[in-house]
Write a protein that holds these residues in place. Structure first.
Motif, mmCIF file in Angstrom:
data_model
loop_
_atom_site.group_PDB
_atom_site.id
_atom_site.type_symbol
_atom_site.label_atom_id
_atom_site.label_comp_id
_atom_site.label_asym_id
_atom_site.label_seq_id
_atom_site.Cartn_x
_atom_site.Cartn_y
_atom_site.Cartn_z
ATOM 1 N N LYS A 163 8.148 2.413 -3.489
ATOM 2 C CA LYS A 163 8.316 2.835 -2.095
ATOM 3 C C LYS A 163 8.056 1.722 -1.084
ATOM 4 O O LYS A 163 7.775 1.973 0.081
ATOM 5 N N GLY A 164 8.082 0.459 -1.529
ATOM 6 C CA GLY A 164 7.863 -0.657 -0.624
ATOM 7 C C GLY A 164 6.417 -0.857 -0.223
ATOM 8 O O GLY A 164 6.125 -1.533 0.767
ATOM 9 N N ALA A 165 5.491 -0.295 -0.982
ATOM 10 C CA ALA A 165 4.058 -0.441 -0.673
ATOM 11 C C ALA A 165 3.661 -1.916 -0.714
ATOM 12 O O ALA A 165 4.254 -2.714 -1.438
ATOM 13 N N LEU A 166 2.626 -2.250 0.059
ATOM 14 C CA LEU A 166 2.109 -3.612 0.074
ATOM 15 C C LEU A 166 1.067 -3.843 -1.010
ATOM 16 O O LEU A 166 0.746 -4.988 -1.323
ATOM 17 N N LEU A 167 0.502 -2.748 -1.552
ATOM 18 C CA LEU A 167 -0.456 -2.868 -2.647
ATOM 19 C C LEU A 167 -0.539 -1.571 -3.417
ATOM 20 O O LEU A 167 -0.111 -0.519 -2.940
ATOM 21 N N ILE B 198 0.262 -12.185 -2.278
ATOM 22 C CA ILE B 198 -1.096 -12.647 -2.598
ATOM 23 C C ILE B 198 -1.804 -13.210 -1.366
ATOM 24 O O ILE B 198 -3.034 -13.265 -1.328
ATOM 25 N N ASN B 199 -1.047 -13.568 -0.336
ATOM 26 C CA ASN B 199 -1.672 -14.039 0.903
ATOM 27 C C ASN B 199 -2.444 -12.923 1.610
ATOM 28 O O ASN B 199 -3.236 -13.197 2.503
ATOM 29 N N ASP B 200 -2.222 -11.674 1.203
ATOM 30 C CA ASP B 200 -2.976 -10.542 1.755
ATOM 31 C C ASP B 200 -4.299 -10.324 1.018
ATOM 32 O O ASP B 200 -5.051 -9.404 1.348
ATOM 33 N N PRO C 77 1.198 4.372 5.768
ATOM 34 C CA PRO C 77 0.912 3.638 7.005
ATOM 35 C C PRO C 77 1.494 2.224 6.933
ATOM 36 O O PRO C 77 1.854 1.741 5.865
ATOM 37 N N GLU C 78 1.545 1.565 8.073
ATOM 38 C CA GLU C 78 2.058 0.200 8.132
ATOM 39 C C GLU C 78 0.905 -0.796 8.136
ATOM 40 O O GLU C 78 -0.170 -0.520 8.650
ATOM 41 N N GLY C 79 1.143 -1.953 7.545
ATOM 42 C CA GLY C 79 0.175 -3.045 7.572
ATOM 43 C C GLY C 79 -0.777 -3.015 6.399
ATOM 44 O O GLY C 79 -1.113 -1.946 5.868
ATOM 45 N N ILE C 80 -1.220 -4.196 6.003
ATOM 46 C CA ILE C 80 -2.072 -4.316 4.818
ATOM 47 C C ILE C 80 -3.428 -3.650 5.015
ATOM 48 O O ILE C 80 -3.971 -3.056 4.081
ATOM 49 N N ARG D 260 -12.576 -6.874 -11.986
ATOM 50 C CA ARG D 260 -11.350 -6.694 -11.213
ATOM 51 C C ARG D 260 -10.336 -7.778 -11.528
ATOM 52 O O ARG D 260 -10.689 -8.925 -11.771
ATOM 53 N N SER D 261 -9.084 -7.374 -11.510
ATOM 54 C CA SER D 261 -7.959 -8.308 -11.538
ATOM 55 C C SER D 261 -7.159 -8.044 -10.273
ATOM 56 O O SER D 261 -7.070 -6.906 -9.812
ATOM 57 N N ALA D 262 -6.584 -9.104 -9.708
ATOM 58 C CA ALA D 262 -5.700 -8.958 -8.558
ATOM 59 C C ALA D 262 -4.513 -9.882 -8.786
ATOM 60 O O ALA D 262 -4.700 -11.071 -9.041
ATOM 61 N N VAL D 263 -3.328 -9.316 -8.715
ATOM 62 C CA VAL D 263 -2.126 -10.095 -8.985
ATOM 63 C C VAL D 263 -1.044 -9.799 -7.958
ATOM 64 O O VAL D 263 -0.996 -8.711 -7.383
ATOM 65 N N GLU D 264 -0.191 -10.792 -7.733
ATOM 66 C CA GLU D 264 0.988 -10.594 -6.903
ATOM 67 C C GLU D 264 2.122 -10.114 -7.796
ATOM 68 O O GLU D 264 2.297 -10.621 -8.902
ATOM 69 N N VAL D 265 2.855 -9.134 -7.302
ATOM 70 C CA VAL D 265 3.988 -8.586 -8.051
ATOM 71 C C VAL D 265 5.249 -8.702 -7.195
ATOM 72 O O VAL D 265 5.180 -8.875 -5.977
ATOM 73 N N ALA D 266 6.404 -8.582 -7.836
ATOM 74 C CA ALA D 266 7.667 -8.721 -7.122
ATOM 75 C C ALA D 266 7.916 -7.575 -6.153
ATOM 76 O O ALA D 266 8.316 -7.787 -5.013
ATOM 77 N N LYS D 267 7.673 -6.343 -6.601
ATOM 78 C CA LYS D 267 7.873 -5.161 -5.748
ATOM 79 C C LYS D 267 6.972 -4.038 -6.234
ATOM 80 O O LYS D 267 6.611 -3.980 -7.404
#
Length: 124
Positions: A112-116, A81-83, A43-46, A102-109
């Motif tokens: 399949k182009g997933a947002l998370l 990470i803004n999401d 699906p599209e969107g966070i 829990r850990s939450a981190v921003e990654v480069a990619k």
């Protein structure tokens, strides 16, 4: 003794890995991107992607007769990470106190182009 987790309640492995590994009283589940296990569509969107990824986690847990209450550790990989706040609000709908670590981190990619991507460890 290890046992491989395999279910159609979550997307199948698309590489040299298992959906999960059951060892003793713990199950280590592979990260879930928001692919629909029936259609392979993302699906599209966070918001929609967060729900789909967590629904995939739910499918993995259910396949082992577990629930989110069995989860002791999560890792959330975010494309942006803004999401975080949006993801966190939806995440709170799936988990109850006592919340898992829990850990939450921003990654480069992500694949399949997933947002998370969401990864969990559960105890039986």
């Amino acid at each position: 003794m290890t046992k491989v987790v395999k279910t159609n309640k979550a997307p199948g492995a698309i590489g040299p890995y298992s959906q999960g590994i059951d060892i003793g009283n713990m199950i280590f589940f592979s990260g879930q991107i928001p692919l629909d296990p029936e259609t392979g569509v993302m699906p599209e969107g966070i918001e929609a992607q967060t729900r789909r990824a967590l629904d995939n986690v739910k499918g993995l847990l259910e396949s082992q007769n577990l629930t989110f209450k069995n989860v002791v550790k999560t890792t959330v990989f975010l494309d942006n990470i803004n999401d975080f706040a949006t993801m966190n609000g939806i995440y709170a709908e799936y988990f109850e106190e006592p919340y898992p670590a829990r850990s939450a981190v921003e990654v480069a990619k992500l694949p399949k182009g997933a947002l998370l991507e969401v990864e969990v460890v559960a105890v039986k």
